[in-house]
Every structure is written in structure tokens, then in C-alpha cells.
Design a protein around this motif. Structure first.
Motif, PDB file in Angstrom:
ATOM      1  N   ASN A 196       7.926 -31.819 -20.551  1.00 37.67           N
ATOM      2  CA  ASN A 196       9.462 -31.753 -20.515  1.00 37.67           C
ATOM      3  C   ASN A 196       8.871 -29.613 -20.155  1.00 37.67           C
ATOM      4  O   ASN A 196      10.273 -28.814 -20.182  1.00 37.67           O
ATOM      5  CB  ASN A 196      10.799 -31.546 -21.455  1.00 37.67           C
ATOM      6  N   PHE A 214       8.827 -26.726 -17.137  1.00 38.01           N
ATOM      7  CA  PHE A 214      10.147 -26.603 -16.187  1.00 38.01           C
ATOM      8  C   PHE A 214       8.733 -27.019 -14.880  1.00 38.01           C
ATOM      9  O   PHE A 214       8.508 -25.664 -14.293  1.00 38.01           O
ATOM     10  CB  PHE A 214      10.370 -25.597 -16.051  1.00 38.01           C
ATOM     11  N   PRO A 215       8.932 -28.019 -13.661  1.00 38.61           N
ATOM     12  CA  PRO A 215       7.987 -27.875 -12.957  1.00 38.61           C
ATOM     13  C   PRO A 215       7.902 -26.467 -11.838  1.00 38.61           C
ATOM     14  O   PRO A 215       7.132 -26.173 -10.961  1.00 38.61           O
ATOM     15  CB  PRO A 215       8.024 -28.867 -12.409  1.00 38.61           C
ATOM     16  N   HIS A 216       9.207 -26.332 -11.854  1.00 34.81           N
ATOM     17  CA  HIS A 216       9.490 -25.162 -10.828  1.00 34.81           C
ATOM     18  C   HIS A 216       8.750 -24.228 -11.366  1.00 34.81           C
ATOM     19  O   HIS A 216       9.151 -22.582 -10.094  1.00 34.81           O
ATOM     20  CB  HIS A 216      10.790 -25.661 -10.066  1.00 34.81           C
ATOM     21  N   PHE A 247       0.875 -23.699 -12.094  1.00 33.56           N
ATOM     22  CA  PHE A 247       2.138 -24.161 -12.433  1.00 33.56           C
ATOM     23  C   PHE A 247       1.294 -25.402 -13.565  1.00 33.56           C
ATOM     24  O   PHE A 247       0.521 -26.074 -13.502  1.00 33.56           O
ATOM     25  CB  PHE A 247       2.433 -24.617 -11.404  1.00 33.56           C
ATOM     26  N   GLY A 284       2.216 -28.415 -12.968  1.00 32.07           N
ATOM     27  CA  GLY A 284       1.414 -29.710 -12.263  1.00 32.07           C
ATOM     28  C   GLY A 284       0.369 -29.484 -12.403  1.00 32.07           C
ATOM     29  O   GLY A 284      -0.977 -30.270 -12.268  1.00 32.07           O
ATOM     30  N   GLN A 285      -0.534 -28.120 -12.256  1.00 29.81           N
ATOM     31  CA  GLN A 285      -1.794 -28.138 -11.953  1.00 29.81           C
ATOM     32  C   GLN A 285      -2.420 -28.268 -14.080  1.00 29.81           C
ATOM     33  O   GLN A 285      -3.806 -27.722 -13.406  1.00 29.81           O
ATOM     34  CB  GLN A 285      -2.207 -26.833 -11.933  1.00 29.81           C
ATOM     35  N   LYS A 305      16.266 -36.390 -17.350  1.00 30.79           N
ATOM     36  CA  LYS A 305      16.419 -35.689 -19.219  1.00 30.79           C
ATOM     37  C   LYS A 305      15.997 -35.337 -19.531  1.00 30.79           C
ATOM     38  O   LYS A 305      17.010 -34.225 -20.041  1.00 30.79           O
ATOM     39  CB  LYS A 305      17.178 -37.541 -19.089  1.00 30.79           C
ATOM     40  N   GLY A 306      15.026 -35.451 -19.433  1.00 31.97           N
ATOM     41  CA  GLY A 306      14.280 -34.566 -20.579  1.00 31.97           C
ATOM     42  C   GLY A 306      13.587 -32.858 -19.734  1.00 31.97           C
ATOM     43  O   GLY A 306      14.245 -32.009 -20.819  1.00 31.97           O
ATOM     44  N   GLN A 307      14.748 -32.387 -18.489  1.00 30.61           N
ATOM     45  CA  GLN A 307      14.681 -31.555 -18.515  1.00 30.61           C
ATOM     46  C   GLN A 307      16.403 -30.312 -18.818  1.00 30.61           C
ATOM     47  O   GLN A 307      15.849 -29.220 -18.903  1.00 30.61           O
ATOM     48  CB  GLN A 307      14.867 -30.913 -17.150  1.00 30.61           C
ATOM     49  N   LEU A 339      18.661 -21.828 -13.696  1.00 31.32           N
ATOM     50  CA  LEU A 339      17.214 -21.706 -13.289  1.00 31.32           C
ATOM     51  C   LEU A 339      16.854 -22.423 -13.503  1.00 31.32           C
ATOM     52  O   LEU A 339      15.550 -22.503 -13.194  1.00 31.32           O
ATOM     53  CB  LEU A 339      17.476 -20.567 -14.838  1.00 31.32           C
ATOM     54  N   ILE A 340      17.290 -23.966 -14.293  1.00 29.60           N
ATOM     55  CA  ILE A 340      16.363 -25.033 -14.083  1.00 29.60           C
ATOM     56  C   ILE A 340      16.980 -26.098 -13.447  1.00 29.60           C
ATOM     57  O   ILE A 340      15.614 -26.369 -12.784  1.00 29.60           O
ATOM     58  CB  ILE A 340      16.505 -25.768 -16.197  1.00 29.60           C
ATOM     59  N   PRO A 373      16.987 -25.190  -9.369  1.00 28.46           N
ATOM     60  CA  PRO A 373      15.522 -24.589  -8.114  1.00 28.46           C
ATOM     61  C   PRO A 373      15.090 -26.420  -7.770  1.00 28.46           C
ATOM     62  O   PRO A 373      14.707 -26.819  -6.788  1.00 28.46           O
ATOM     63  CB  PRO A 373      15.032 -23.744  -8.888  1.00 28.46           C
ATOM     64  N   GLN A 374      15.635 -27.547  -8.770  1.00 30.59           N
ATOM     65  CA  GLN A 374      15.176 -28.662  -8.708  1.00 30.59           C
ATOM     66  C   GLN A 374      15.697 -29.129  -7.822  1.00 30.59           C
ATOM     67  O   GLN A 374      15.273 -30.637  -6.787  1.00 30.59           O
ATOM     68  CB  GLN A 374      14.491 -29.218 -10.508  1.00 30.59           C
ATOM     69  N   THR A 382       5.883 -27.182  -5.855  1.00 23.06           N
ATOM     70  CA  THR A 382       4.447 -26.938  -7.376  1.00 23.06           C
ATOM     71  C   THR A 382       3.623 -28.025  -8.229  1.00 23.06           C
ATOM     72  O   THR A 382       3.332 -27.667  -9.213  1.00 23.06           O
ATOM     73  CB  THR A 382       5.217 -26.346  -8.583  1.00 23.06           C
ATOM     74  N   SER A 383       4.236 -29.267  -7.305  1.00 23.94           N
ATOM     75  CA  SER A 383       3.738 -30.810  -8.208  1.00 23.94           C
ATOM     76  C   SER A 383       2.300 -30.992  -8.156  1.00 23.94           C
ATOM     77  O   SER A 383       1.638 -30.786  -9.399  1.00 23.94           O
ATOM     78  CB  SER A 383       4.233 -31.831  -8.098  1.00 23.94           C
ATOM     79  N   HIS A 384       1.593 -30.537  -7.195  1.00 22.29           N
ATOM     80  CA  HIS A 384       0.237 -30.181  -6.741  1.00 22.29           C
ATOM     81  C   HIS A 384       0.065 -31.919  -6.932  1.00 22.29           C
ATOM     82  O   HIS A 384      -1.055 -32.404  -7.406  1.00 22.29           O
ATOM     83  CB  HIS A 384      -0.861 -29.148  -7.444  1.00 22.29           C
TER      84      HIS A 384
END
Lengths: 261, 368
Positions: A106, A108-110, A152, A154-155, B260-262, B279-280, B283-284, B364-366
Motif C-alpha cells: 500500500n 502511494f503509487p503517485h 516511484f 512501481g519501479q 481500499k489499501g490506499q 494528498l492521496i 491525485p490517483q 508513475t506505475s511503469h
């Protein structure tokens, strides 16, 4: 049922007598389903507890109640002398003392790794940015990935992500760390790097409650191992007694099944 | 015993026959007898249509002149567009004051550009307030009476600049509104939830044309006799509410996509509700909703042509007025409507490109 007082000598030395978590007759229902039944648990400061049990036994639910990710309907819970009641101030006070590490990290991916770590110190503890970053780097070094600070989530590999997640919790300097199956979502090669960090943390005297199936970890660091089934605590003991002389037939069956491989 | 050393094999280039133009043609256009037939038919059809079309549009078209008399050749009469260009773009806005419209458009472009150009550190602090102030600054500039310029009443505003500015102003205000409604809709508080659900369902379930008629005809009936709210202002409010309802639903689907984990991670760190949300989660949500947000933007932008039904002189309304002008009777409808379509297509396509670049920037997930 024996309690922690009979734990081995080293464990007693590393704890002092303060009860940091006190759970009394905690009951929880999901609708009509009774998930937690009369849970009683007292954790002393510095104590390392491993919780295991079959899936659906309520172990995750129990530790998630401690920082109120889940609510319980009956009983009481006190964390560091603050009672868990339906009051934002108490909840905030308790969450400040309790860090949590999740099965699926968990992160924060952003946000970059560094931003993931500084978020809490900056917004919750109101620390200045450079101080927060210094703290973040300190903990990233402790989990041995300071070079990933600007990447990030994801990397990163799963193991690295989980170590970041541990560092993120530590940045809030919690009194207690909860681990909810921290290695269950990891490849076998990555489990060790996460467990190493957790062992180090345990050696430094952090109060830990860890839901895990890593029995090697339990034997190595736990002061007390708790076995849950059907929403209740079936048995708790020192690791030595727990694994070598299980008292109940349910635990004997469980151990024989997990230790077969 | 020493273990054998493991050496990974080096990566090799892909076989030549699978990349490049000719293999692509072979694989995609000429892969089977059926595909070959389809390709031949389509090429033949294009050959039959495209030359004539280009001839009418460009080579035989009338490009220069001032009046209808200049259109002597067979092709399109683009003179019609150039002769009316000022009205098409600025409506009846007074000649000497047109710089104010240009300034407003420039400010809009500047604010959009700033949100891309500024470093991430400044972006939220500068661009967000800039966006939110923009509609009101433009309002002051265009109206003029509050800042010591010549007053230009809203009935003179018009043309394509009006389409752009009113769409932008609606989008900007509807964005936070839609987000609040979406939050309200999934809130635990019965009051916030019922208000949000009512607003969303009413404005989303009513056609925009009906809303415009309501705004222009019915709404004034509810005001006291001595109070008159400007027609354009009413239209703006309606567009904002309409758009907010759609945005709220877009955001709701975005909320549903956040694991939900976020929320739990944010809770366990001790973030408060608004910190967690802004903040969390926000943006997502923006990231996963980007394609839908763009679709809603494009929809609202295109919906601004419906303003013609309540006689707001936006671009299409100007073209229709020009078509019925006594000096230009003679059937320039195709040129006029093509031009409107082309301009809208250019704008919507640019918005689409912009959204794609934002999506890339936010990604940003790559992941592959």
C-alpha cells in the motif's frame, strides 16, 4: 494457557512492565458473522508477538482493530493509556503511536519513495520539509535502499516496496508496529530481505505484533506466539513451548500441517 | 565443490521480417484473400472520392475577395468565412475592444501552459489558484465596467471566443464542484449524501437543451420582478451545474478504482480526512479518470453550440445569421457548417492530445 511471564530470560530483560496494549473481551461482528470472540490480550512494551492461524481465523481483523482500520462492537481496547472510543482525538492519538505494514505494501503509487516517507512527518507531525527528508533518508538507509529515494513504487521489487513501507511507518516514530502478513505477497527470494529488516527492528526493542506464517521468524524473535482459530485465541506461549509442546489438538493439527513441507 | 557459473544469454534483435513497413502491410492489409479484397475496395473508393473533394475544398475554391461576387469558381466559397471572420470569432464585440477578448484567451492559454511548464513544486501552489481565478478575471476584463474600461454588455459577446471562454469557465468551476458532489455522494453524512445525489441525478438526468430553456425562460419567473440576472450568467451557472453532475460521476468511478489499501495506509499514518482525500486519493482519482474527464470536457465544449437555441450568439448562431444575410444568400451552408465542424474538431483533437500527454505525465506505475 501460560502467559508471557514465563518467557525466556532474554525476553524479560528486553521488556519492561508497562502494558502498552490492553484488549479486554473484544467482540466483533461482520453483519451476523461473529469474527472476534472474547479476545483478551495484553502486550507489554518491547514485547514481540507473532500471531498465526488458519485463514479466516480473525488474526488480521484483530490487529486491524488496534489502529481502528476495523471497529469492534463490544469490549475495550487501550493503547498506550488511550482508550479506543468513537472520538477523532483518541483515534488520532492512537494512530500516532501505531505503525502498520500491510500484505500488499500500500505505498502511494503517485508519490516518489521519498515523498511516501515524508508525507506523515510533514502533514501529521508538522515537521519542516528538510527535517522530514533527513528522517526519511535515515530510515531508508536502515532498510538498506537509500539509493531508491527518488524512484516511484512501481519501479521497485516487492521486497524493496515492503521495506519502504516499513520505513514509512518508522518515520512516524511509532511505539508499536503492526505487521499484517508482510511477506505473504512476496517471492521466496524477497522474503528474507524483509524478514532481516524485521529481525533488526525486533532486536532494537520495538513492540511488534506480527501476523505471519513465517515460523522461522516466530522461533527467532517472538517472545510469545499466539494461535487463533474461529475468531478466538486458542493458545499462546513462548515459541519454544508453542512449537515443541502444543497443548491443544487444534494447534497440533495446524502445526503438523504447516510443518509437513 | 565449486558451483558452475551461470551466465545469462545476451538479448538478440528481432527477426527483420517482422518489423518495418512492408511486413506491416503484408500482415495487416494483405494477409488473406478477404483482406486483399477489402483493401482494394477501400483504395478504389478513396481514389474516387478524395480528388474531387480536394478539388472542391482547395484547388477550385475561392480564397480571396470581400463579397459574394468574388465567388466565381466552382469550388468552395471561403470568402464567406473570411468576410464574416470577425463575427465568427468575436460576435458583436466592439471593434476597438477586441484586444480584451484576445487578452482573455491569452490568459487562458497562459494558465494552461503554466500548469505544464512549472516545476512540480510550484504547480499546485500557482496553477490551481490561477485556474480558479481565471473565469472571474476574464469576466472583469470582458465586462470592463468594474475596472475602468468601457462597459461591453454580455449581449454583444459572441462567436467562437464565447464558446471557448464559457466552456473553460464552466469546466474550471465544475471541477471542484463535481469533486465535492462525488465526495458527498459516498459520504457517511445523510445530509451531504442526499443533497449530492439529488443534484447529480437532477442535472445528469435532464437534457442540456431543457436546462438551457429552463434557465432562460423559467428561471427569471422565480426571481423577484426587480431582480434580473444576466442571461449569460444564468447559462454559465447551468453549464457549471450540468458539468458538475457529469464530473461527479466521473470522479465516482475514479474513487471506485482506488484500492481500499490506499485509504487504510493513509489512515494508519494518521492523515486526517481532507489530507487523505487531497494528498492521496484525489491525485490517483484524477489519474485513472483522465480519459473520462477529457470526454466530459469535450462534451461540454461541444454542448456550447446549443446556446443558439436561446439566442446566445455563439459561433454556430453567427454562421446561421450570416447565411440568412441578404448579401450572402446563395447557399454557403456547406462551407459554414464545415468550417464550424473543422474548428471544433481541431480544438477537441488538441484537447485529446493534451489529455494523452497528461496521462503519460501522471503515469508513475511503469507497468507494461
Amino acid at each position: 494457557m501460560k502467559n508471557a511471564a514465563s518467557a525466556d530470560q532474554q525476553a524479560i530483560q528486553s521488556t519492561n512492565d508497562k502494558d502498552i496494549i490492553v484488549i479486554k473481551d473484544m467482540n466483533k461482528w461482520y453483519g451476523n458473522f461473529h469474527v472476534l470472540k472474547d479476545i483478551n490480550l495484553t502486550v507489554k512494551k518491547g514485547e514481540r508477538i507473532v500471531v498465526c492461524g488458519p485463514s479466516g481465523s480473525g488474526k488480521s481483523t484483530m490487529i486491524r482493530c488496534i489502529n481502528r482500520l476495523e471497529e469492534f462492537q463490544r469490549g475495550s481496547l487501550t493503547v498506550n493509556d488511550v482508550e479506543m472510543i468513537d472520538d477523532v482525538k483518541n483515534i488520532e492519538a492512537i494512530r500516532k503511536e501505531v505503525g502498520m505494514v500491510f500484505q500488499h505494501f500500500n505505498l502511494f503509487p503517485h508519490l516518489s519513495i521519498l515523498d511516501n516517507l515524508t508525507l506523515g512527518p510533514i502533514w501529521v507531525q508538522k515537521k519542516p520539509k528538510d527535517e522530514a527528508e533527513a528522517i526519511a533518508m535515515k530510515y531508508l538507509e536502515r532498510v538498506k535502499i537509500p539509493d531508491q529515494a527518488n524512484k516511484f513504487p512501481g519501479q521497485l521489487s516487492g521486497g524493496q516496496q515492503q521495506r519502504v513501507a516499513i520505513a514509512r511507518s518508522l518515520c512516524m516514530s511509532p511505539e508499536i508496529m503492526l505487521f499484517d502478513e508482510p511477506t505473504s505477497a512476496l517471492d521466496p527470494e524477497m522474503i528474507k530481505e524483509v524478514l532481516d529488516v524485521m529481525v533488526e527492528l525486533a532486536d532494537e526493542g520495538m513492540t511488534m505484533i506480527c501476523v505471519t506464517h513465517e515460523m522461522g521468524f516466530a522461533k527467532k524473535v517472538a517472545d510469545r506466539v499466539i494461535f487463533m482459530d474461529g475468531g478466538e485465541i486458542v493458545e499462546q506461549n513462548t515459541p519454544h513451548e508453542f512449537f515443541d509442546h502444543p497443548e491443544t489438538d487444534r494447534l497440533q493439527l495446524f502445526l503438523s500441517q504447516i510443518l509437513q513441507h | 565443490m565449486k558451483a558452475k557459473e551461470f551466465k545469462p544469454l545476451p538479448a538478440q534483435p528481432a527477426p527483420v521480417s517482422t518489423i518495418g513497413v512492408i511486413p506491416w502491410l503484408r500482415n495487416n492489409l494483405l494477409s488473406s484473400p478477404f483482406n486483399i479484397t477489402v483493401t482494394v475496395i477501400i483504395v478504389a473508393a478513396l481514389l474516387a472520392i478524395v480528388p474531387d473533394m480536394l478539388d472542391w475544398l482547395i484547388f477550385s475554391a475561392n480564397w480571396s475577395g470581400e463579397t459574394q461576387a468574388a465567388c466565381v469558381k466552382d469550388g468552395a466559397c471561403w470568402v464567406f468565412i473570411s468576410a464574416w471572420s470577425q463575427q465568427i470569432f468575436y460576435g458583436s464585440y466592439p471593434d476597438g475592444e477586441i484586444w480584451r477578448v484576445n487578452l482573455s484567451l491569452l490568459l487562458l492559454a497562459g494558465v494552461i501552459a503554466s500548469s505544464f511548464a512549472l516545476p512540480a513544486r510550484l504547480r499546485n501552489k500557482v496553477s490551481v489558484p490561477a485556474y480558479l481565478c481565471l473565469p472571474f478575471v476574464c469576466l472583469l476584463i470582458l465586462d470592463g465596467s468594474y475596472i475602468g474600461l468601457k462597459e461591453v454588455t454580455t449581449d454583444l459577446w459572441g462567436g467562437f471566443s464565447l464558446n471557448v471562454l464559457i466552456a473553460a469557465a464552466s469546466i474550471i468551476i465544475a471541477f471542484p464542484f463535481g469533486f465535492l458532489w462525488a465526495l458527498g455522494r459516498q459520504s457517511d453524512m445523510p445530509f451531504a449524501r442526499s443533497v449530492s445525489v439529488t443534484c447529480i441525478e437532477f442535472f445528469r438526468g435532464t437534457p442540456i437543451l431543457a436546462l438551457f430553456f429552463m434557465g432562460s425562460v423559467m428561471l427569471p419567473l422565480f426571481f423577484p420582478a426587480n431582480v434580473s440576472v444576466d442571461k449569460l450568467l444564468r447559462v454559465w451557472i447551468i453549464l457549471v451545474l450540468f458539468m458538475s453532475a457529469y464530473m461527479a460521476e466521473v470522479f465516482r468511478s475514479g474513487f471506485a478504482a482506488i484500492p481500499k489499501g490506499q485509504y487504510e495506509a493513509a489512515d494508519s499514518i494518521g492523515l486526517g480526512y481532507w489530507q487523505k482525500t487531497l494528498l492521496i486519493i484525489f491525485p490517483q482519482v484524477i489519474k485513472v479518470s483522465m480519459p473520462n474527464i477529457l470526454a466530459t470536457f469535450v462534451m461540454v465544449f461541444k454542448n456550447t453550440v446549443f446556446l443558439l437555441v436561446i439566442a446566445v450568439p455563439e459561433m454556430l448562431q453567427v454562421i446561421m445569421a450570416a447565411l440568412s444575410n441578404s448579401n450572402w444568400l446563395g447557399g454557403h451552408a456547406i462551407e459554414g457548417y464545415l468550417f464550424v465542424g473543422f474548428i471544433f474538431w481541431i480544438c477537441c483533437f488538441s484537447m485529446s492530445l493534451l489529455a494523452t500527454s497528461i496521462e503519460k505525465k501522471l503515469d508513475t506505475s511503469h507497468k507494461n
